[in-house]
Design a protein around this motif. Structure first.
Motif, PDB file in Angstrom:
ATOM      1  N   ASP A   1       0.857  -1.206   0.000  1.00  0.00           N
ATOM      2  CA  ASP A   1       0.000   0.000   0.000  1.00  0.00           C
ATOM      3  C   ASP A   1       0.887   1.249   0.000  1.00  0.00           C
ATOM      4  OD1 ASP A   1      -2.200  -1.693   0.286  1.00  0.00           O
ATOM      5  OD2 ASP A   1      -2.248  -1.489   2.461  1.00  0.00           O
ATOM      6  N   ILE A   2       1.906   1.206   0.846  1.00  0.00           N
ATOM      7  CA  ILE A   2       2.805   2.363   0.973  1.00  0.00           C
ATOM      8  C   ILE A   2       3.529   2.602  -0.351  1.00  0.00           C
ATOM      9  CG2 ILE A   2       4.891   3.223   2.167  1.00  0.00           C
ATOM     10  CD1 ILE A   2       3.796   1.605   4.655  1.00  0.00           C
ATOM     11  N   GLU A   3       3.999   1.516  -0.957  1.00  0.00           N
ATOM     12  CA  GLU A   3       4.690   1.639  -2.254  1.00  0.00           C
ATOM     13  C   GLU A   3       3.764   2.228  -3.313  1.00  0.00           C
ATOM     14  OE1 GLU A   3       6.141  -2.288  -3.171  1.00  0.00           O
ATOM     15  OE2 GLU A   3       7.505  -2.205  -1.437  1.00  0.00           O
ATOM     16  N   ALA A   4       2.497   1.829  -3.278  1.00  0.00           N
ATOM     17  CA  ALA A   4       1.542   2.337  -4.275  1.00  0.00           C
ATOM     18  C   ALA A   4       1.387   3.852  -4.144  1.00  0.00           C
ATOM     19  CB  ALA A   4       0.191   1.646  -4.104  1.00  0.00           C
TER      20      ALA A   4
ATOM     21  N   MET B   1       3.572   9.639  -5.905  1.00  0.00           N
ATOM     22  CA  MET B   1       4.297  10.865  -5.575  1.00  0.00           C
ATOM     23  C   MET B   1       5.499  11.097  -6.488  1.00  0.00           C
ATOM     24  SD  MET B   1       4.008  10.669  -1.472  1.00  0.00           S
ATOM     25  CE  MET B   1       4.296  12.375  -1.087  1.00  0.00           C
ATOM     26  N   LYS B   2       5.899  10.036  -7.167  1.00  0.00           N
ATOM     27  CA  LYS B   2       7.038  10.163  -8.089  1.00  0.00           C
ATOM     28  C   LYS B   2       6.584  10.516  -9.500  1.00  0.00           C
ATOM     29  CE  LYS B   2       9.968   7.042  -5.463  1.00  0.00           C
ATOM     30  NZ  LYS B   2      10.380   5.639  -5.300  1.00  0.00           N
ATOM     31  N   THR B   3       5.269  10.678  -9.685  1.00  0.00           N
ATOM     32  CA  THR B   3       4.760  11.043 -11.011  1.00  0.00           C
ATOM     33  C   THR B   3       4.301  12.506 -10.989  1.00  0.00           C
ATOM     34  OG1 THR B   3       2.411  10.579 -10.626  1.00  0.00           O
ATOM     35  CG2 THR B   3       3.810   8.694 -11.209  1.00  0.00           C
ATOM     36  N   ARG B   4       3.854  12.968 -12.146  1.00  0.00           N
ATOM     37  CA  ARG B   4       3.324  14.334 -12.232  1.00  0.00           C
ATOM     38  C   ARG B   4       1.871  14.385 -11.785  1.00  0.00           C
ATOM     39  NH1 ARG B   4       2.813  15.528 -17.877  1.00  0.00           N
ATOM     40  NH2 ARG B   4       1.831  17.425 -17.150  1.00  0.00           N
ATOM     41  N   TYR B   5       1.246  13.228 -11.685  1.00  0.00           N
ATOM     42  CA  TYR B   5      -0.206  13.211 -11.490  1.00  0.00           C
ATOM     43  C   TYR B   5      -0.599  12.951 -10.050  1.00  0.00           C
ATOM     44  CZ  TYR B   5      -0.228  13.067 -16.531  1.00  0.00           C
ATOM     45  OH  TYR B   5      -0.024  13.358 -17.847  1.00  0.00           O
ATOM     46  N   LEU B   6      -0.788  14.020  -9.309  1.00  0.00           N
ATOM     47  CA  LEU B   6      -1.246  13.874  -7.928  1.00  0.00           C
ATOM     48  C   LEU B   6      -2.765  13.973  -7.872  1.00  0.00           C
ATOM     49  CD1 LEU B   6       1.411  15.882  -5.893  1.00  0.00           C
ATOM     50  CD2 LEU B   6       1.498  13.554  -6.761  1.00  0.00           C
TER      51      LEU B   6
ATOM     52  N   MET C   1     -11.536  12.889  -5.804  1.00  0.00           N
ATOM     53  CA  MET C   1     -10.604  12.051  -5.041  1.00  0.00           C
ATOM     54  C   MET C   1      -9.224  12.299  -5.637  1.00  0.00           C
ATOM     55  SD  MET C   1     -10.494   7.883  -4.737  1.00  0.00           S
ATOM     56  CE  MET C   1     -11.711   7.742  -3.442  1.00  0.00           C
ATOM     57  N   ASP C   2      -8.180  12.330  -4.799  1.00  0.00           N
ATOM     58  CA  ASP C   2      -6.845  12.533  -5.388  1.00  0.00           C
ATOM     59  C   ASP C   2      -6.187  11.188  -5.738  1.00  0.00           C
ATOM     60  OD1 ASP C   2      -5.277  11.602  -3.146  1.00  0.00           O
ATOM     61  OD2 ASP C   2      -5.779  13.474  -2.128  1.00  0.00           O
ATOM     62  N   GLU C   3      -5.082  11.272  -6.445  1.00  0.00           N
ATOM     63  CA  GLU C   3      -4.420  10.063  -6.944  1.00  0.00           C
ATOM     64  C   GLU C   3      -3.777   9.238  -5.835  1.00  0.00           C
ATOM     65  OE1 GLU C   3      -5.687   9.671 -10.265  1.00  0.00           O
ATOM     66  OE2 GLU C   3      -3.643   8.978 -10.645  1.00  0.00           O
ATOM     67  N   LEU C   4      -3.359   9.919  -4.774  1.00  0.00           N
ATOM     68  CA  LEU C   4      -2.712   9.187  -3.666  1.00  0.00           C
ATOM     69  C   LEU C   4      -3.720   8.268  -2.987  1.00  0.00           C
ATOM     70  CD1 LEU C   4      -1.361  12.568  -2.804  1.00  0.00           C
ATOM     71  CD2 LEU C   4       0.279  10.708  -2.913  1.00  0.00           C
ATOM     72  N   GLY C   5      -4.878   8.832  -2.700  1.00  0.00           N
ATOM     73  CA  GLY C   5      -5.937   8.043  -2.075  1.00  0.00           C
ATOM     74  C   GLY C   5      -6.386   6.913  -2.989  1.00  0.00           C
ATOM     75  N   ALA C   6      -6.520   7.223  -4.272  1.00  0.00           N
ATOM     76  CA  ALA C   6      -6.980   6.202  -5.230  1.00  0.00           C
ATOM     77  C   ALA C   6      -5.966   5.063  -5.328  1.00  0.00           C
ATOM     78  CB  ALA C   6      -7.203   6.839  -6.601  1.00  0.00           C
ATOM     79  N   ALA C   7      -4.676   5.410  -5.297  1.00  0.00           N
ATOM     80  CA  ALA C   7      -3.631   4.363  -5.366  1.00  0.00           C
ATOM     81  C   ALA C   7      -3.718   3.462  -4.139  1.00  0.00           C
ATOM     82  CB  ALA C   7      -2.250   5.010  -5.455  1.00  0.00           C
ATOM     83  N   LEU C   8      -3.956   4.065  -2.982  1.00  0.00           N
ATOM     84  CA  LEU C   8      -4.120   3.272  -1.757  1.00  0.00           C
ATOM     85  C   LEU C   8      -5.351   2.373  -1.882  1.00  0.00           C
ATOM     86  CD1 LEU C   8      -3.441   2.540   1.151  1.00  0.00           C
ATOM     87  CD2 LEU C   8      -4.566   4.647   1.906  1.00  0.00           C
ATOM     88  N   GLY C   9      -6.425   2.947  -2.394  1.00  0.00           N
ATOM     89  CA  GLY C   9      -7.659   2.174  -2.574  1.00  0.00           C
ATOM     90  C   GLY C   9      -7.463   0.996  -3.527  1.00  0.00           C
ATOM     91  N   CYS C  10      -6.729   1.234  -4.633  1.00  0.00           N
ATOM     92  CA  CYS C  10      -6.466   0.153  -5.613  1.00  0.00           C
ATOM     93  C   CYS C  10      -5.685  -0.966  -4.939  1.00  0.00           C
ATOM     94  CB  CYS C  10      -5.641   0.683  -6.785  1.00  0.00           C
ATOM     95  SG  CYS C  10      -6.559   1.711  -7.919  1.00  0.00           S
ATOM     96  N   SER C  11      -4.680  -0.563  -4.196  1.00  0.00           N
ATOM     97  CA  SER C  11      -3.834  -1.557  -3.545  1.00  0.00           C
ATOM     98  C   SER C  11      -4.657  -2.371  -2.529  1.00  0.00           C
ATOM     99  CB  SER C  11      -2.671  -0.832  -2.864  1.00  0.00           C
ATOM    100  OG  SER C  11      -1.845  -1.738  -2.208  1.00  0.00           O
ATOM    101  N   GLN C  12      -5.515  -1.691  -1.802  1.00  0.00           N
ATOM    102  CA  GLN C  12      -6.349  -2.387  -0.813  1.00  0.00           C
ATOM    103  C   GLN C  12      -7.367  -3.308  -1.503  1.00  0.00           C
ATOM    104  OE1 GLN C  12      -7.449  -0.437   2.834  1.00  0.00           O
ATOM    105  NE2 GLN C  12      -5.283  -0.893   3.093  1.00  0.00           N
ATOM    106  N   MET C  13      -7.916  -2.840  -2.631  1.00  0.00           N
ATOM    107  CA  MET C  13      -8.915  -3.658  -3.342  1.00  0.00           C
ATOM    108  C   MET C  13      -8.310  -4.956  -3.866  1.00  0.00           C
ATOM    109  SD  MET C  13     -12.016  -2.922  -3.242  1.00  0.00           S
ATOM    110  CE  MET C  13     -12.836  -3.856  -4.536  1.00  0.00           C
ATOM    111  N   GLU C  14      -6.982  -4.935  -4.119  1.00  0.00           N
ATOM    112  CA  GLU C  14      -6.338  -6.156  -4.605  1.00  0.00           C
ATOM    113  C   GLU C  14      -6.403  -7.282  -3.582  1.00  0.00           C
ATOM    114  OE1 GLU C  14      -2.543  -4.993  -6.323  1.00  0.00           O
ATOM    115  OE2 GLU C  14      -3.746  -3.897  -7.808  1.00  0.00           O
TER     116      GLU C  14
END
Ligand SMILES: Cc1ncc(COP(=O)(O)O)c(C=O)c1O
Length: 380
Positions: A15-18, A23-28, A236-249
């Motif tokens: 989750d943390i890595e996601a 944060m390493k991209t342009r799209y927050l 919703m921002d991209e950070l939250g969505a990335a966490l959500g994607c990781s959790q949904m897995e």
């Protein structure tokens, strides 16, 4: 003394890595992860559309607006819920019309809803535009009944499934049981995005409107300075969505962990006579546990038991307090004690115990032991 929180998010290295990856991209914000998250939730809930927003409350608000429910309209709903499920109606100057709940499931009582609608006529009846039914604590309401009633009275059916991600009613997933549903992702929920919520629906027009309104009323082209309607910033921002994607897995693993915790509680509480554990109706083909709410026998001072548990390092809460008795609801609508007796009786006796994925057996033993002690000290 043990210290046990009421809830605790289950965040793993992946989750943390996601999140760090984003944060390493342009799209927050406004990027691919929100779309990915929407696709995951849409396919999980079994709906055609999903629109991610910044909270469950925002999701409900956009639904009310998107369905055109406004001043003069009435929405039938439950007084036994988190306050946002009713506030969303007030945001648009419509009126919540409360109906009492079922004693066992704690959900809106379909018989009483029918009775209420049957007692209205003329303008009073035509003002009723929707049923906003909550799947309380993750337990699906009796949706066949509400669909029937909705059809008979030509009402929109809104499912507040904020607490019910993964629950099933007769094999069909929560969120897809009405015309439109919501999920919420605050950290105490089954999965989290930090803050966040989502609308799920098959209604194309509603999806289109919600998408526009969450994004300042922009049109489908997304042109930054073209605004077709009154909108909000509910993105919703991209950070939250990335966490959500990781959790949904690992949603299955998460729900199974929660089921195990609920089963442990049930087994250990079987010996505590004064405690009633959550009831699961036969039409629930899968229960996704949001919280673990027990009920004490009448005659036990619930608030004192809570106090004792807290002094023992156990965080717990009197879920819920009735919405109609909140000060501003009393003031606006003149509600008073006695208006919804089942809700009031239940809310005087419930306690939400610590409940989260990684709650350990020894922690449950400690909670149950202290609960037993607290009850013994505070029975009349
Ligand atoms: C039944 C219900 N509806 C709505 C909400 C609102 O969600 P949020 O806290 O994300 O705004 C919640 C969340 O706690 C809820 O439990």
């Amino acid at each position: 003394m043990m210290q046990i929180p009421l809830s605790s998010p289950d965040i793993i290295e992946k989750d943390i890595e996601a999140v760090v990856g984003v944060m390493k991209t342009r799209y927050l914000s406004i990027g691919p992860r929100v779309v990915e998250f929407e696709n995951k939730i849409r396919s999980y809930a079994g709906t055609r559309y999903a629109i991610a927003v910044n909270s469950g409350t925002s999701a409900l608000h956009l639904i009310i607006r998107g369905l055109g429910i406004g001043e003069g309209a009435v929405v039938i709903t439950t007084p036994f819920s988190f306050i946002a499920s009713s506030n969303c109606i007030l945001f648009e100057r419509a009126k919540p019309l409360f109906v009492d709940i079922e004693e066992e499931t704690l959900n809106l009582d379909a018989d009483k809803v029918e009775e209420k609608l049957g007692s209205l006529s003329g303008e009073e009846l035509t003002k009723v535009k929707a049923l906003l039914v909550v799947d309380a604590f993750g337990h699906p309401a009796d949706w066949d009944r509400f669909r029937e009633i909705g059809k008979k009275y030509n009402l929109k059916l809104i499912e507040d499934s904020a607490e019910a991600l993964g629950s099933e009613y007769k094999g069909k997933r929560a969120g897809s049981l009405g015309e439109v549903g919501v999920f919420a992702f605050y950290p105490n929920k089954q999965i989290t995005t930090g803050e966040g919520g989502i609308i799920v629906t098959d209604n194309e027009e509603l999806a289109r409107l919600a998408r526009s309104m969450r994004n300042q009323g922009r049109g489908e082209s997304g042109e930054w300075l073209d605004h077709e309607r009154l909108g909000y910033n509910f993105r919703m921002d991209e950070l939250g969505a990335a966490l959500g994607c990781s959790q949904m897995e690992r949603i299955e693993e998460i729900l199974n962990k929660r089921t195990k915790v609920a089963e442990m509680y049930k087994e250990k509480l079987a010996e505590v006579e004064e405690v009633q554990v959550p009831y699961i109706a036969p039409y629930v083909s899968r229960m996704s546990w949001f919280v673990y709410v027990i009920r004490l026998e009448r005659g036990i001072n619930r608030d004192k038991v809570i106090e004792f548990l807290r002094e023992s390092g156990i965080e717990c809460k009197p879920y819920f307090t009735p919405i109609h008795l909140q000060p501003f609801y009393r003031k606006m609508f003149g509600y008073k004690e006695g208006d919804f007796p089942v809700t009031e009786d239940v809310t005087e006796r419930t306690i939400a115990l610590p409940f989260f994925n990684n709650l350990k057996e020894e922690q449950i033993d400690y909670v149950v032991g202290k609960l037993r002690e607290g009850i013994a000290k505070n029975s009349r």
